[in-house]
Design a protein around this motif. Structure first.
Motif, PDB file in Angstrom:
ATOM      1  N   GLY A  70     -47.505 -72.151 -18.595  1.00  0.00           N
ATOM      2  CA  GLY A  70     -47.623 -73.112 -19.685  1.00  0.00           C
ATOM      3  C   GLY A  70     -48.217 -72.591 -20.971  1.00  0.00           C
ATOM      4  O   GLY A  70     -48.529 -73.371 -21.862  1.00  0.00           O
ATOM      5  N   CYS A  71     -48.353 -71.284 -21.120  1.00  0.00           N
ATOM      6  CA  CYS A  71     -49.061 -70.740 -22.291  1.00  0.00           C
ATOM      7  C   CYS A  71     -48.186 -70.488 -23.511  1.00  0.00           C
ATOM      8  O   CYS A  71     -48.704 -70.226 -24.595  1.00  0.00           O
ATOM      9  N   VAL A  72     -46.870 -70.570 -23.370  1.00  0.00           N
ATOM     10  CA  VAL A  72     -45.982 -70.199 -24.472  1.00  0.00           C
ATOM     11  C   VAL A  72     -45.461 -71.447 -25.177  1.00  0.00           C
ATOM     12  O   VAL A  72     -44.831 -72.308 -24.555  1.00  0.00           O
ATOM     13  N   ASP A  73     -45.716 -71.521 -26.476  1.00  0.00           N
ATOM     14  CA  ASP A  73     -45.254 -72.647 -27.286  1.00  0.00           C
ATOM     15  C   ASP A  73     -43.878 -72.414 -27.896  1.00  0.00           C
ATOM     16  O   ASP A  73     -43.113 -73.352 -28.099  1.00  0.00           O
ATOM     17  N   LEU A  74     -43.588 -71.153 -28.238  1.00  0.00           N
ATOM     18  CA  LEU A  74     -42.343 -70.825 -28.936  1.00  0.00           C
ATOM     19  C   LEU A  74     -41.814 -69.490 -28.455  1.00  0.00           C
ATOM     20  O   LEU A  74     -42.572 -68.523 -28.325  1.00  0.00           O
ATOM     21  N   VAL A  75     -40.521 -69.460 -28.190  1.00  0.00           N
ATOM     22  CA  VAL A  75     -39.819 -68.214 -27.882  1.00  0.00           C
ATOM     23  C   VAL A  75     -38.724 -68.068 -28.928  1.00  0.00           C
ATOM     24  O   VAL A  75     -37.931 -68.994 -29.136  1.00  0.00           O
ATOM     25  N   PHE A  76     -38.683 -66.914 -29.584  1.00  0.00           N
ATOM     26  CA  PHE A  76     -37.609 -66.609 -30.526  1.00  0.00           C
ATOM     27  C   PHE A  76     -36.760 -65.530 -29.887  1.00  0.00           C
ATOM     28  O   PHE A  76     -37.248 -64.444 -29.587  1.00  0.00           O
ATOM     29  N   ILE A  77     -35.495 -65.860 -29.655  1.00  0.00           N
ATOM     30  CA  ILE A  77     -34.578 -64.945 -28.987  1.00  0.00           C
ATOM     31  C   ILE A  77     -33.621 -64.373 -30.028  1.00  0.00           C
ATOM     32  O   ILE A  77     -32.829 -65.106 -30.619  1.00  0.00           O
ATOM     33  N   GLN A  89     -34.118 -67.237 -18.215  1.00  0.00           N
ATOM     34  CA  GLN A  89     -34.362 -67.587 -16.816  1.00  0.00           C
ATOM     35  C   GLN A  89     -35.578 -66.845 -16.259  1.00  0.00           C
ATOM     36  O   GLN A  89     -36.330 -67.405 -15.459  1.00  0.00           O
ATOM     37  N   LEU A  90     -35.793 -65.611 -16.700  1.00  0.00           N
ATOM     38  CA  LEU A  90     -36.997 -64.887 -16.287  1.00  0.00           C
ATOM     39  C   LEU A  90     -38.252 -65.575 -16.825  1.00  0.00           C
ATOM     40  O   LEU A  90     -39.255 -65.685 -16.110  1.00  0.00           O
ATOM     41  N   ILE A  91     -38.197 -66.036 -18.058  1.00  0.00           N
ATOM     42  CA  ILE A  91     -39.328 -66.753 -18.656  1.00  0.00           C
ATOM     43  C   ILE A  91     -39.589 -68.044 -17.880  1.00  0.00           C
ATOM     44  O   ILE A  91     -40.737 -68.367 -17.554  1.00  0.00           O
ATOM     45  N   LEU A  92     -38.528 -68.769 -17.567  1.00  0.00           N
ATOM     46  CA  LEU A  92     -38.676 -70.009 -16.798  1.00  0.00           C
ATOM     47  C   LEU A  92     -39.264 -69.742 -15.421  1.00  0.00           C
ATOM     48  O   LEU A  92     -40.123 -70.486 -14.946  1.00  0.00           O
ATOM     49  N   ALA A  93     -38.821 -68.667 -14.783  1.00  0.00           N
ATOM     50  CA  ALA A  93     -39.323 -68.326 -13.442  1.00  0.00           C
ATOM     51  C   ALA A  93     -40.820 -68.028 -13.459  1.00  0.00           C
ATOM     52  O   ALA A  93     -41.514 -68.275 -12.468  1.00  0.00           O
ATOM     53  N   GLN A  94     -41.328 -67.537 -14.578  1.00  0.00           N
ATOM     54  CA  GLN A  94     -42.763 -67.265 -14.701  1.00  0.00           C
ATOM     55  C   GLN A  94     -43.565 -68.534 -14.969  1.00  0.00           C
ATOM     56  O   GLN A  94     -44.789 -68.535 -14.857  1.00  0.00           O
ATOM     57  N   GLY A  95     -42.874 -69.610 -15.365  1.00  0.00           N
ATOM     58  CA  GLY A  95     -43.565 -70.868 -15.665  1.00  0.00           C
ATOM     59  C   GLY A  95     -44.320 -70.836 -16.983  1.00  0.00           C
ATOM     60  O   GLY A  95     -45.224 -71.646 -17.200  1.00  0.00           O
ATOM     61  N   TRP A  96     -43.969 -69.924 -17.867  1.00  0.00           N
ATOM     62  CA  TRP A  96     -44.714 -69.759 -19.116  1.00  0.00           C
ATOM     63  C   TRP A  96     -44.496 -70.884 -20.118  1.00  0.00           C
ATOM     64  O   TRP A  96     -45.321 -71.090 -20.994  1.00  0.00           O
ATOM     65  N   LEU A  97     -43.396 -71.623 -19.989  1.00  0.00           N
ATOM     66  CA  LEU A  97     -43.140 -72.717 -20.921  1.00  0.00           C
ATOM     67  C   LEU A  97     -43.809 -73.998 -20.425  1.00  0.00           C
ATOM     68  O   LEU A  97     -44.042 -74.174 -19.238  1.00  0.00           O
ATOM     69  N   HIS A  98     -44.084 -74.884 -21.352  1.00  0.00           N
ATOM     70  CA  HIS A  98     -44.601 -76.213 -21.025  1.00  0.00           C
ATOM     71  C   HIS A  98     -43.673 -77.239 -21.664  1.00  0.00           C
ATOM     72  O   HIS A  98     -42.878 -76.902 -22.548  1.00  0.00           O
ATOM     73  N   ARG A  99     -43.761 -78.449 -21.209  1.00  0.00           N
ATOM     74  CA  ARG A  99     -42.953 -79.514 -21.812  1.00  0.00           C
ATOM     75  C   ARG A  99     -43.214 -79.509 -23.320  1.00  0.00           C
ATOM     76  O   ARG A  99     -44.362 -79.530 -23.749  1.00  0.00           O
ATOM     77  N   GLY A 100     -42.150 -79.430 -24.107  1.00  0.00           N
ATOM     78  CA  GLY A 100     -42.280 -79.383 -25.562  1.00  0.00           C
ATOM     79  C   GLY A 100     -42.205 -77.986 -26.152  1.00  0.00           C
ATOM     80  O   GLY A 100     -42.095 -77.835 -27.368  1.00  0.00           O
ATOM     81  N   SER A 101     -42.270 -76.949 -25.308  1.00  0.00           N
ATOM     82  CA  SER A 101     -42.078 -75.588 -25.820  1.00  0.00           C
ATOM     83  C   SER A 101     -40.706 -75.503 -26.478  1.00  0.00           C
ATOM     84  O   SER A 101     -39.751 -76.158 -26.044  1.00  0.00           O
ATOM     85  N   LEU A 102     -40.611 -74.694 -27.508  1.00  0.00           N
ATOM     86  CA  LEU A 102     -39.341 -74.505 -28.209  1.00  0.00           C
ATOM     87  C   LEU A 102     -38.800 -73.112 -27.954  1.00  0.00           C
ATOM     88  O   LEU A 102     -39.554 -72.135 -27.906  1.00  0.00           O
ATOM     89  N   VAL A 103     -37.484 -73.044 -27.816  1.00  0.00           N
ATOM     90  CA  VAL A 103     -36.785 -71.768 -27.740  1.00  0.00           C
ATOM     91  C   VAL A 103     -35.783 -71.765 -28.884  1.00  0.00           C
ATOM     92  O   VAL A 103     -34.921 -72.647 -28.967  1.00  0.00           O
ATOM     93  N   VAL A 104     -35.912 -70.796 -29.774  1.00  0.00           N
ATOM     94  CA  VAL A 104     -35.026 -70.657 -30.920  1.00  0.00           C
ATOM     95  C   VAL A 104     -34.175 -69.420 -30.680  1.00  0.00           C
ATOM     96  O   VAL A 104     -34.703 -68.328 -30.463  1.00  0.00           O
ATOM     97  N   ALA A 105     -32.860 -69.600 -30.696  1.00  0.00           N
ATOM     98  CA  ALA A 105     -31.938 -68.495 -30.427  1.00  0.00           C
ATOM     99  C   ALA A 105     -31.048 -68.264 -31.641  1.00  0.00           C
ATOM    100  O   ALA A 105     -30.364 -69.181 -32.102  1.00  0.00           O
ATOM    101  N   ASP A 106     -31.052 -67.043 -32.130  1.00  0.00           N
ATOM    102  CA  ASP A 106     -30.300 -66.663 -33.325  1.00  0.00           C
ATOM    103  C   ASP A 106     -28.990 -65.981 -32.935  1.00  0.00           C
ATOM    104  O   ASP A 106     -28.828 -65.499 -31.826  1.00  0.00           O
TER     105      ASP A 106
END
Length: 156
Positions: A70-77, A89-106
């Motif tokens: 739950g420590c990651v608020d934003l991932v920029f891909i 999927q690797l990030i999700l498997a670690q559980g690093w995201l929390h409800r409301g985390s954002l993933v921005v993909a360019d």
């Protein structure tokens, strides 16, 4: 590849701690020098590696950089388009995201990450809420692109 996105994020969010993963040690060195010159090196860390390296980089993020569930608020891909989905999927498997985390993909349209777009569409409303933003490829106005902003809705 030279720290530009991390630099822009550090300016936009002056209290944020930013961890950038760079595949190339040479590019990581350039990025670190840019961050130092810009005065943001205390808040921006460049880690050499890749999430798909068999656990070495993930282990480093956990042990050396304090990544916890739950420590990651934003991932920029914005890297190798073929591994957007597997890295997420690797990030999700670690559980690093929390409800409301954002993933921005360019660069979803050009050079293109169609598997990522399909993945997000398949999980819309269940795992993610995604908004597509029309844009252009960097530094020009002729080639159209897409940027996806996805809010994590939590594990189902």
């Amino acid at each position: 590849y030279c720290g530009y996105s991390a630099l822009r994020m550090s300016v936009a969010a002056p209290s944020a701690r930013i961890i950038s993963i760079e595949f190339s040690a040479a590019n990581a060195g350039i990025a670190r020098r840019i961050h130092e010159f810009a005065g943001v090196a205390e808040r921006v860390t460049v880690v050499v590696g890749t999430l798909g390296d068999g656990g070495r980089t993930i282990g480093s993020l956990r042990s050396e950089h304090g990544f916890t569930p739950g420590c990651v608020d934003l991932v920029f891909i914005d890297h190798d388009k073929k591994v957007y989905v597997s890295d997420l999927q690797l990030i999700l498997a670690q559980g690093w995201l929390h409800r409301g985390s954002l993933v921005v993909a360019d660069n979803i349209k050009f050079p293109g990450a169609p598997e990522y777009r399909t993945y997000m569409a398949a999980h819309e409303g269940a795992l993610w809420h995604t908004v597509e933003h029309e844009t252009h490829v960097e530094y020009q106005t002729l080639i159209k692109d897409l940027l996806l902003v996805s809010e994590y809705l939590g594990a189902t």
